[in-house]
Scaffold this active site. Structure first.
Site, PDB file in Angstrom:
ATOM      1  CD  GLU A 126       7.364   3.792  -6.346  1.00  0.00           C
ATOM      2  OE1 GLU A 126       8.454   3.839  -5.760  1.00  0.00           O
ATOM      3  OE2 GLU A 126       7.136   3.916  -7.528  1.00  0.00           O
ATOM      4  CB  ALA A 266      14.947  -1.862  -1.884  1.00  0.00           C
ATOM      5  CG  MET A 267      10.385   3.396  -1.412  1.00  0.00           C
ATOM      6  SD  MET A 267       9.622   3.346  -2.929  1.00  0.00           S
ATOM      7  CE  MET A 267      10.028   5.042  -3.291  1.00  0.00           C
ATOM      8  CG  HIS A 301      16.444  -0.886  -9.048  1.00  0.00           C
ATOM      9  ND1 HIS A 301      16.069  -0.985 -10.228  1.00  0.00           N
ATOM     10  CD2 HIS A 301      15.366  -0.434  -8.366  1.00  0.00           C
ATOM     11  CE1 HIS A 301      14.940  -0.568 -10.497  1.00  0.00           C
ATOM     12  NE2 HIS A 301      14.601   0.000  -9.417  1.00  0.00           N
ATOM     13  CD  GLU A 302      15.385   0.379  -4.609  1.00  0.00           C
ATOM     14  OE1 GLU A 302      14.596   1.344  -5.054  1.00  0.00           O
ATOM     15  OE2 GLU A 302      14.751  -0.713  -5.091  1.00  0.00           O
ATOM     16  CD  GLU A 324      10.710   1.790 -10.471  1.00  0.00           C
ATOM     17  OE1 GLU A 324      11.901   0.771 -10.546  1.00  0.00           O
ATOM     18  OE2 GLU A 324      10.612   2.242  -9.462  1.00  0.00           O
TER      19      GLU A 324
HETATM   20  N1  TRP Z   1      10.281   2.185  -6.366  1.00  0.00           N
HETATM   21  C1  TRP Z   1      10.439   0.890  -5.883  1.00  0.00           C
HETATM   22  C2  TRP Z   1      11.653   0.119  -6.706  1.00  0.00           C
HETATM   23  O1  TRP Z   1      12.771   0.459  -6.475  1.00  0.00           O
HETATM   24  C3  TRP Z   1       9.377  -0.089  -6.001  1.00  0.00           C
HETATM   25  C4  TRP Z   1       8.563  -0.379  -4.665  1.00  0.00           C
HETATM   26  C5  TRP Z   1       8.920  -0.494  -3.393  1.00  0.00           C
HETATM   27  C6  TRP Z   1       7.310  -0.093  -4.258  1.00  0.00           C
HETATM   28  N2  TRP Z   1       8.100  -0.451  -2.395  1.00  0.00           N
HETATM   29  C7  TRP Z   1       6.773  -0.400  -2.848  1.00  0.00           C
HETATM   30  C8  TRP Z   1       6.027   0.086  -5.135  1.00  0.00           C
HETATM   31  C9  TRP Z   1       5.691  -0.623  -2.371  1.00  0.00           C
HETATM   32  C10 TRP Z   1       4.822  -0.135  -4.605  1.00  0.00           C
HETATM   33  C11 TRP Z   1       4.510  -0.397  -3.225  1.00  0.00           C
HETATM   34  O2  TRP Z   1      11.525  -0.280  -7.837  1.00  0.00           O
HETATM   35 ZN    ZN Z   2      12.860   1.216  -8.918  1.00  0.00          ZN
END
Ligand code: TRP
Ligand code: ZN
Length: 901
Positions: A126, A266-267, A301-302, A324
């Site tokens: 992302e 985090a992602m 959140h994740e 988000e």
């Molecule tokens: N979607 C992630 C969140 O939980 C955001 C995110 C994580 C992100 N790493 C990233 C966005 C790197 C851009 C680039 O909010």
């Molecule tokens: Zn998020």
């Protein structure tokens, strides 16, 4: 000469992709030097797409090895390759496209796409990182089922990807292979792989419907004793989403992996969340109360994204707040529910208010300035140059406020019904913010026949923080009180140059109020057949009046209770009225707010005297209001710690005509010292009464006590109270947890005499030098310390433990100094700005996403006092003229120069 020419992408230009890609098979031969990726795409031209529609695939920093279609090499005449796209023409309506490419993870310092950290492989896709892994339709509305094969040498025993593990085997050449399959179609931004040497902790739980699922947390070998809290948080998040939203985990296996080099927090990759190690690893010796709370919130959140983001995803990146804003709202509610767990109603309300206060403090410090500056954008932006620049406080935090307002308008049960409807309509789809509001509106219309959310939708397309002016008229003879609300929100940022003829219009603002009698008692407000203590006024036009009957004396209004909308309230309370609210308001948020307003007035007045060269003198009424809060036995410690904390310099700056950081800092320092001196006995009592002996627990109650006790310590030190340094030194020497250790170190570094600061810093470093997360705290504490100037930061950058390549370390020192040490940065000789420019450029060469965040430190340059404005502008110009600037940084500095004034 620039290498990048800015291209602006507009929301209105959205076009569907002409092909469906229902299936993707990826095979990786992992090697840091050169990784080969074989990608096989099942592509199907959509029925309504023209027969000659080309297949345009995105790619970045890739080397093409081969292109085949349906098993045959594809002739060179039928594809074109440039810097950013691979375009295939003349495809049959259905085809299997196989692309072999190579990338260089070991040389990837952007931390987007596939990269190496600590010798292991990780991905971050992302928003647009998947194109750094293979050519693909890198947009969220193209959803595919993924099958992934990972092959790597024996140095990488753990091989993870999304979904379920199908098989593992040892290959004849001794390498390992693992095959994964994700049963749910997903956009490529949710793809992930992890390969390397990792340890893990796991547990099995049964979901609400009785399925057994495996939860795992992976981290570097040796850190396995620090993942317990994260795993417990994951279990709590799973339970909470079942209980509050009826949402269950849809996979048999859910993994969280900690990595030390990461651009953000985090992602939410499907089934394989990748986390900044700072949001996973915790034990009492090394993590603070804030760290524990942050881990629980980010794990939540994740995890919550699995439904709000993954099962229902975004049609395009303009819709980012769809996932988000909603997911931040969900994590805020999760934390609030965890903090209030098991408490009786009064204590639960106070605990929830503490979370609300913390969130509003963040919003005001980070989002309000953004909404008043050159980067101002609606929560659903109309355009961008680089989407990575729009992971902002506006999209996240204001986005959550916009969801919260819908929750307020619909009520808890109505909001839940709206969420159910949203999933009924859109599960498995890529949708828009409008689709979300439409689902909520279907419930709102049932509740309020004849009304809709048409005006409310403007929160999605208009930027800026609305101001709501309140007028109160009391008619003693008629025993009637009239409240008039009037809103305004002039164009901000890009809105000032809008060329599409759009004119801003009023917002739909839910405005919660109460009225207090002159003794501070709540007045009952008539609503329908009964009475309420808090009335919800729905302002949907520029101005409107509400009448309250049976009110004898002129009441004191308690406004925007619970912070019911992200607006600025304008009302001229007297200081005595604010003191009354601060002492008696039954709404804990509004009560806190009244005290903050008193403190704001006091500090701004002191800053004015400082600017005029006059001696500063705190008002006795203010000191007495603080004394009352400090000694009120009805208030729990955590709430008291928030009520007694002076507003931050960032929040205060928003209230200055021309921002003057040295004057603000001097005023705030003076008042803190004065409070310390004048209330020394009360602070000392709070310090003694809020000790937390025994085993450490991060629970809200002991954490609240530590917050109050450490605030007391800081005030005793700031006031130079006799014996304070000995208290701080003793706490530093004996602390059994990081919260107390760091608070004592901070008190010593900021206010300690003689050798105490240097000795404590040295002792702390010696003890923790092998622990990166603690050393980050050591850098941050110094970066934000009162005496730290540019020279000191440069000296710290020369420390062997410093590196710009690790974002956590860069953030701990360079960002903290540039963003949170106004006094150090803003020097009339421009030395702070020169340092900023230098660091932006150095970082940009390594990691444009992170560099662009540092670039934003000078956003609001045009609002500063003239002596600072000009050197700030010059620093921005110098960065903008730099050859080879990334798109990311170019967008930020160009907008700062163009839209600030
Ligand atoms: N979607 C992630 C969140 O939980 C955001 C995110 C994580 C992100 N790493 C990233 C966005 C790197 C851009 C680039 O909010
Ligand atoms: Zn998020």
């Amino acid at each position: 000469m620039r290498t990048e020419t800015p291209v602006t992408v507009y929301r209105k230009d959205y076009q569907p992709y002409p092909y469906a890609i229902p299936e993707v098979a990826l095979a990786f031969d992992l090697d840091p030097e050169s990784t080969e990726v074989r990608s096989t795409l099942k592509v199907e031209r959509k029925p309504d797409a023209p027969a000659d529609a080309p297949l345009v695939l995105d790619g970045a920093d890739l080397e093409l090895v081969s292109v085949q279609v349906d098993g045959q090499p594809w002739p060179a005449a039928r594809y074109t390759l440039d810097e950013s796209t691979l375009t295939l023409t003349g495809l049959p309506a259905r085809a299997a496209v196989e692309i072999v490419s190579r990338c260089r993870p070991g040389a990837n310092s952007t931390l987007m796409g596939l990269y190496v950290s600590g010798g292991n492989f990780f991905t971050q896709c992302e928003a647009e990182g998947f194109r750094r892994i293979t050519w693909f339709a890198d947009r969220p509305d193209v959803m595919s089922r993924y099958r992934v094969t990972l092959r790597a040498g024996a140095d990488y025993p753990v091989l993870l990807s999304n979904g379920n593990l199908l098989a593992t085997r040892i290959l004849p050449d001794g390498r390992q292979e693992a095959e994964w399959e994700d049963p749910f179609p997903k956009p490529c931004y949710l793809f992930a792989l992890v390969a390397g040497r990792l340890t893990h902790r796991e547990t099995k739980v049964r979901t609400a419907s009785g399925r057994e699922v495996l939860l795992q947390v992976y981290s570097d070998p040796g850190s396995e004793d620090r993942t317990e809290w994260a795993l417990e948080s994951l279990v709590r998040a799973l339970r909470w989403d079942e209980a509050r939203f009826g949402l269950e985990l849809d996979l048999d296996r859910f993994m969280v992996v900690a990595v030390r080099d990461f651009n953000m927090g985090a992602m939410e990759n499907k089934g394989l969340n990748i986390f900044n190690a700072a949001y996973v690893l915790a034990d009492p010796q090394t993590a603070t109360d804030a760290n524990y709370e942050g881990i629980e919130a980010v794990v939540g959140h994740e995890y919550f994204h699995n439904w709000t983001g993954n099962r229902v995803t975004c049609r395009d990146w303009f819709q980012l707040s769809l996932k988000e804003g909603l997911t931040v709202f969900r994590d805020q509610e999760f934390t609030a529910d965890m903090m209030a767990r098991g408490l009786e109603p009064g204590a639960a309300a106070s605990a929830r208010a503490v979370k609300r206060i913390d969130d509003v403090v963040t919003l005001r410090a980070a989002q309000y300035p953004e909404d008043a500056g050159p980067m101002a954008h609606p929560i659903r932006p109309e355009s961008y140059q680089e989407i990575g620049n729009f992971y902002t406080a506006t999209v996240y935090e204001k986005g959550a406020e916009v969801i919260r307002m819908q929750h307020t308008l619909l009520g808890e049960a109505g909001f839940r019904a709206g969420m159910d409807e949203y999933f009924r309509r859109h599960d498995g789809q890529a949708v828009t913010c409008d689709d979300f509001v439409a689902a909520m509106e279907s419930v709102y219309q049932r509740q309020h026949p004849g009304r809709d959310l048409a005006v409310f939708r403007r929160w999605y397309r208009q930027a800026g923080t609305p101001r709501v002016a309140v007028a109160l008229h009391h008619d003693a003879a008629a025993r009637r009180c009239t409240i008039t609300l009037t809103q305004r929100c002039p164009p901000v940022g890009v809105e000032k140059r809008a060329d599409d003829g759009y004119v801003k219009a009023p917002f739909h603002i839910p405005f919660a109020i109460g009225l207090l009698d002159p003794h501070g008692r709540a007045l009952p407000l008539r609503q329908g057949d009964g009475t309420v203590e808090t009335a919800l006024l729905e302002l949907t036009e520029e101005s409107r009046q509400w009448v309250f009957e049976d009110i004898d004396a002129r009441p004191v209004p308690s406004l925007l209770r619970g912070f019911s909308a992200p607006v600025i309230v304008e009302y001229d309370w007297t200081d005595a009225e604010l003191a009354l609210l601060s002492a008696h308001d039954s709404d804990p948020f509004a009560r806190w707010e009244a005290g903050q307003e008193l403190a704001t007035r006091q500090i701004l007045a002191l800053a004015g005297r400082h600017q005029a060269g006059q001696p500063m003198q705190a008002e006795d009424a203010f000191i007495q209001a603080w004394r009352a809060l400090l000694t009120d036995p009805a208030l729990d410690a955590g709430y008291r710690a928030r009520a007694l904390a002076l507003p931050s310099e960032k929040t205060l700056a928003e209230r200055m005509e021309a921002i003057d950081p040295p004057a603000l800092a001097a005023a705030r320092d003076y008042l803190r010292a004065e409070l310390g001196r004048q209330l020394a006995a009360q602070w000392r009592a709070a310090f003694d009464q809020n000790q937390t002996p025994g085993e450490y627990s991060p629970a809200p109650e002991p954490a609240g006590k530590r917050a109050l006790k450490n605030l007391a310590l800081a005030h005793l030190m700031a006031g130079g109270v006799a014996g304070a340094q000995e208290l701080a030194q003793a706490q530093f020497d004996q602390a059994g947890n990081m919260t107390d250790s760091l608070a004592a170190l901070s008190a010593l570094v900021n206010y300690g005499q003689d050798q105490a600061p240097a000795q404590a810093l040295q002792a702390f470093y010696t003890r923790w030098q092998d622990d990166p997360l603690v050393i980050d705290k050591w850098f941050t504490l110094q970066a934000t310390a009162r005496g730290t100037d540019v020279d000191r930061v440069r000296a710290l950058m020369a420390h062997p433990a410093f590196t710009l390549r690790n974002p956590n370390r860069a953030r701990a020192l360079v960002f903290q100094f540039c963003l949170n040490n106004a006094r150090g940065l803003h020097r009339p000789d421009g030395a702070g700005y020169a340092f900023w420019a230098e660091q932006v450029l150095a970082l940009d060469a390594l990691n444009p996403e992170v560099a662009a965040r540092l670039a934003r430190a000078l956003d609001n340059w045009a609002r500063f006092v003239p002596a600072l404005r000009t050197p700030m502008q010059h620093a921005l110009q110098r960065v903008r003229e730099h050859a080879g600037l990334s798109r990311n940084v170019l967008e930020i500095v160009s907008k700062a120069l163009e839209f600030a004034a």
